[in-house]
Design an enzyme around this catalytic site. Structure first.
Site, short mmCIF file in Angstrom:
data_model
loop_
_atom_site.label_atom_id
_atom_site.label_comp_id
_atom_site.label_asym_id
_atom_site.label_seq_id
_atom_site.Cartn_x
_atom_site.Cartn_y
_atom_site.Cartn_z
N TYR A 180 -60.64 70.65 37.17
CA TYR A 180 -59.88 70.74 38.42
C TYR A 180 -60.72 70.39 39.65
CZ TYR A 180 -55.63 72.35 36.19
OH TYR A 180 -54.48 72.40 35.44
N GLY A 219 -46.41 69.96 30.59
CA GLY A 219 -45.20 70.77 30.51
C GLY A 219 -44.57 70.70 29.14
N ALA A 220 -43.53 71.51 28.95
CA ALA A 220 -42.79 71.51 27.69
C ALA A 220 -41.97 70.23 27.58
CB ALA A 220 -41.88 72.73 27.62
N ASN A 280 -40.18 66.82 33.51
CA ASN A 280 -38.77 67.16 33.74
C ASN A 280 -38.53 68.66 33.78
OD1 ASN A 280 -37.43 64.61 33.97
ND2 ASN A 280 -37.85 64.26 31.80
N VAL A 337 -37.58 66.56 36.79
CA VAL A 337 -38.53 66.05 37.77
C VAL A 337 -38.13 66.33 39.21
CG1 VAL A 337 -37.53 63.71 37.86
CG2 VAL A 337 -39.96 64.06 38.36
N ASP A 340 -34.66 55.00 35.47
CA ASP A 340 -33.22 54.77 35.32
C ASP A 340 -32.82 53.45 35.97
OD1 ASP A 340 -32.39 57.74 34.46
OD2 ASP A 340 -33.80 57.83 36.12
N ARG A 397 -33.98 50.72 33.76
CA ARG A 397 -33.07 50.61 32.62
C ARG A 397 -31.79 49.88 33.00
NH1 ARG A 397 -34.04 56.91 30.81
NH2 ARG A 397 -35.68 56.52 29.23
N ARG A 409 -31.39 47.67 35.39
CA ARG A 409 -31.68 46.24 35.60
C ARG A 409 -31.88 45.52 34.27
NH1 ARG A 409 -35.41 46.58 41.16
NH2 ARG A 409 -33.74 47.55 42.40
N HIS A 462 -32.40 62.72 38.23
CA HIS A 462 -32.84 62.03 37.02
C HIS A 462 -32.26 62.80 35.84
CE1 HIS A 462 -35.18 59.95 34.07
NE2 HIS A 462 -35.93 60.99 33.77
#
EC number: 1.1.1.27
Length: 321
Positions: free
Chosen positions: A71, A85-86, A126, A128, A154, A157, A159, A181
């Site tokens: 850190y 994260g999970a 997420n 997010v 998104d 995706r 486009r 999102h």
């Protein structure tokens, strides 16, 4: 945060899972940053990734210095990208993850800020939009220095799908997905263009194009993550590439427009929410939020997306106090 005149850029990646390592790999292959520190609870696995990445230096466009971070390395970082994260499980929405990941994020952000960090947070985990807003709260940084990946993937995706449909390069299709999102996101068909031609006008070029097909295209975009998770367990290549795109826009001071998760303070008639909207990104983070005109139906859908996020964020933050 370092100034744009300094030669060395530093990115600290927190979370060396599939998304994080894909991001690190893409950063190296595109030569976006000179320094990359990787922090993960599983230090042995992270060290293995560091070694593996460094062994490819001879093939990279520039010599990115990669190391197992701590850190304290955040103090001199231009960007701290959080991918920890999970993971989202099959059948689980992004919003289902909020309680798990909010607690993880509070600890991470506290450790980063204790280092003396004064750069930009880039959030990928997420849900997010909610976690991006939580980082603003946990860090005390001004909102323009906390950016979520939002609907950048998104939009890419969309486009891609439109490019396949019209047999065109996605780079020549200018259409946005905005909002959460997640399940309440929406396409801005009314302002979408192909080249300089309005998308809805372009549809009339051939009888084989129909507005009904646009509905199917959007469904494919909205549900893409669910299909990928069902088939391979997680999504990581696309989101990693979108994170690199945002990173590049920051470090190169591009003033590029990307649909990041940005904090609204009156834009679109909305306050106090992070949500995916077209945003000018530069060395300082969020330079400006672009207010795209919407028709009545789009505005209604966007407002629904806003309320969905607020309905999750506000009670969850109350629980964290």
């Amino acid at each position: 945060m370092r100034t744009s005149q300094q030669a060395v850029n530093r990115v600290v990646l927190i979370g060396g899972g599939s998304v994080g390592v894909s991001y690190a790999f893409a950063l190296m292959n595109q030569g976006v940053t000179e320094e990359l520190a990787i922090i993960d609870l599983d230090a042995d696995k992270a060290l293995g990734d560091v070694m593996d990445l460094n062994h490819g230096k001879a093939f990279a466009p520039s010599l990115t210095n990669v190391w197992l971070g701590e850190y304290g390395d955040c103090k001199d970082a231009d960007i701290v990208c959080i991918c920890a994260g999970a993971n989202q499980q099959s059948g689980e929405t992004r919003l289902d993850l909020v309680e798990k990941n909010m607690k993880i994020f509070k600890e991470i952000v506290t450790d980063v800020m204790n280092s003396g960090f004064n750069g930009i947070f880039l959030i990928a985990t997420n849900p997010v939009d909610i976690l991006t807003q939580a980082v603003i709260s946990f860090s005390g940084l001004p909102p323009h220095r906390v950016i979520g990946s939002g609907t950048t993937l998104d939009t890419a995706r969309l486009r891609y799908e439109l490019g396949e449909y019209f047999h065109l390069s996605p780079k020549n299709i200018h259409a946005y997905i905005i909002g959460e999102h997640g399940d309440t996101e929406l396409p801005l068909w009314s302002t979408a263009t192909i080249g300089t031609v309005p998308l809805l006008t372009y549809l009339n070029r051939s009888e084989s194009y129909t507005t009904e097909d646009l509905d199917d295209i959007f469904t494919n975009v909205r549900d893409a993550a669910y299909r990928i998770i069902q088939k391979k367990g997680a999504t990581y290549y696309g989101i990693a590439m979108s994170l690199v795109r945002v990173t590049e826009a920051i470090l190169k001071d591009e003033h590029s427009i990307l649909t990041t998760s940005s904090f609204l303070q009156g834009e679109y008639g909305v306050d106090n929410v992070c949500i995916g909207v077209p945003t000018i990104i530069n060395r300082n983070g969020v330079s400006e939020i672009i207010e795209v005109p919407m028709n009545e139906d789009e505005q209604k859908q966007f407002n629904h997306s806003v309320q969905t996020l607020k309905g999750i964020y506000e009670p969850t933050m109350q629980m964290m106090k």
